[in-house]
Design an enzyme around this catalytic site. Sequence first.
Site, short mmCIF file in Angstrom:
data_model
loop_
_atom_site.label_atom_id
_atom_site.label_comp_id
_atom_site.label_asym_id
_atom_site.label_seq_id
_atom_site.Cartn_x
_atom_site.Cartn_y
_atom_site.Cartn_z
N GLU A 1 6.03 -8.10 3.17
CA GLU A 1 4.62 -8.25 3.52
C GLU A 1 4.25 -7.41 4.74
O GLU A 1 3.16 -6.83 4.80
CB GLU A 1 4.29 -9.73 3.77
CG GLU A 1 4.29 -10.58 2.51
CD GLU A 1 3.24 -10.15 1.49
OE1 GLU A 1 2.27 -9.49 1.88
OE2 GLU A 1 3.41 -10.48 0.31
N LEU B 1 6.65 5.63 7.67
CA LEU B 1 5.93 4.53 7.02
C LEU B 1 4.58 4.28 7.67
O LEU B 1 3.71 3.67 7.07
CB LEU B 1 6.78 3.25 7.05
CG LEU B 1 6.44 2.13 6.08
CD1 LEU B 1 6.35 2.62 4.65
CD2 LEU B 1 7.47 1.01 6.19
N TYR C 1 -3.44 -13.32 6.96
CA TYR C 1 -2.99 -13.00 5.61
C TYR C 1 -1.48 -13.16 5.47
O TYR C 1 -0.99 -13.81 4.53
CB TYR C 1 -3.38 -11.57 5.21
CG TYR C 1 -2.54 -11.11 4.04
CD1 TYR C 1 -2.74 -11.66 2.77
CD2 TYR C 1 -1.48 -10.22 4.20
CE1 TYR C 1 -1.94 -11.32 1.70
CE2 TYR C 1 -0.67 -9.87 3.14
CZ TYR C 1 -0.91 -10.42 1.89
OH TYR C 1 -0.09 -10.09 0.84
N ASP D 1 -5.17 -10.53 0.38
CA ASP D 1 -5.05 -9.11 0.70
C ASP D 1 -6.21 -8.35 0.05
O ASP D 1 -7.15 -8.95 -0.47
CB ASP D 1 -3.69 -8.57 0.24
CG ASP D 1 -3.54 -8.54 -1.28
OD1 ASP D 1 -4.43 -9.03 -1.99
OD2 ASP D 1 -2.52 -7.99 -1.75
#
Length: 366
Positions: free
Chosen positions: A44, A87, A127, A145
Amino acid sequence: MNPTASPDDFAARLLRWYARHRRVLPWRALAGERADPYRVWLSEIMLQQTTVATVGPYFKRFLERWPDVAALAAAPLDDVLTEWAGLGYYARARNLHKCAIAVVESHGGRFPDDEAALRTLPGIGAYTAGAIAAIAFDRPAPAVDGNVERVIARHARVETALPKAKAEIAALVRPLVPSPGAGDFAQAMMDLGAMICLPRGPLCDRCPVAADCRARAAGDPEAFPRKAPKKARPERHGIAFWLRRPDGAVLVRRRPEQGLLGGMTEIPTTPWLETLWDAEDALGHLPVAATALGPVAGRIEHVFTHFRLTLTVLAGTSDRPAPADARWCPADELHAQALPTLMRKVVRHMEKRGTAGPLFAEDGSP
């Protein structure tokens, strides 16, 4: 939601569809298996602002190197930043490491199982807390999301524009979450948005909850979610200093822990300003005395969330000791440094001009 559709009916239809069409993902437990909280949390965090396809190889490498939260907590931050390089959104990597340490030191190496406790951990917002609580512990928490926002904004035809609509959408999701079954529901909603309720060309005829979707009934699903007009990204400019020793080593330094690209390794640059740099002013930021300084043709462009950056390169040579905040990195070790995507672009830019070895593939991977 359509008043004729009960929450239980919505969840039942969605879960029947999910049982047949669920995606197989590296971090997702198979049907009937118990989810691993560490894998759920790690995925996540990685998936924030990043695609599933991009995250897959990073997730695999992290698991191979740090198979559990204790191993990650014990890792040096520099190693974590190096594995994360490319990333993006590097504050996530720093908070990932801080969170692992907090779970080990304050929670005995076990993730808390409810939203409120999860939100006290570094890097975990509303979230992520909902996703972990639902998927890892089957708590009836909403995990909202971008995919879920799109599904609900269309299904309920939410007129409020994002990002203001986030709280309204979360409030619509919460009563829909079944218990038990919260984890499958969260992942089913994500899959529905990723596979069926697409941003463009939604496949409404395949949607398990299309019968009472208000946007479909009105014939305008692509008009939702409503979005506030985007502000133009400001432009910033900087100069990167590509400095090499006679033995080929490249000067690099570590960025400050706080701020953009915090803690990552960089090719030294000037500050990034809204105006073009004057050559004399730029030389005032040269990190070490150098000779044969000259501009390199071409520019490096990179888009951050809040601005667009253009870098030009000044290349030169130096045999001076590195300043206190920098170091000389052997050319064959440059690929192993925690270089963010922007700095990998600088390296490739120089490689194409014959001033760097073949350090990176075209996709930026070592």
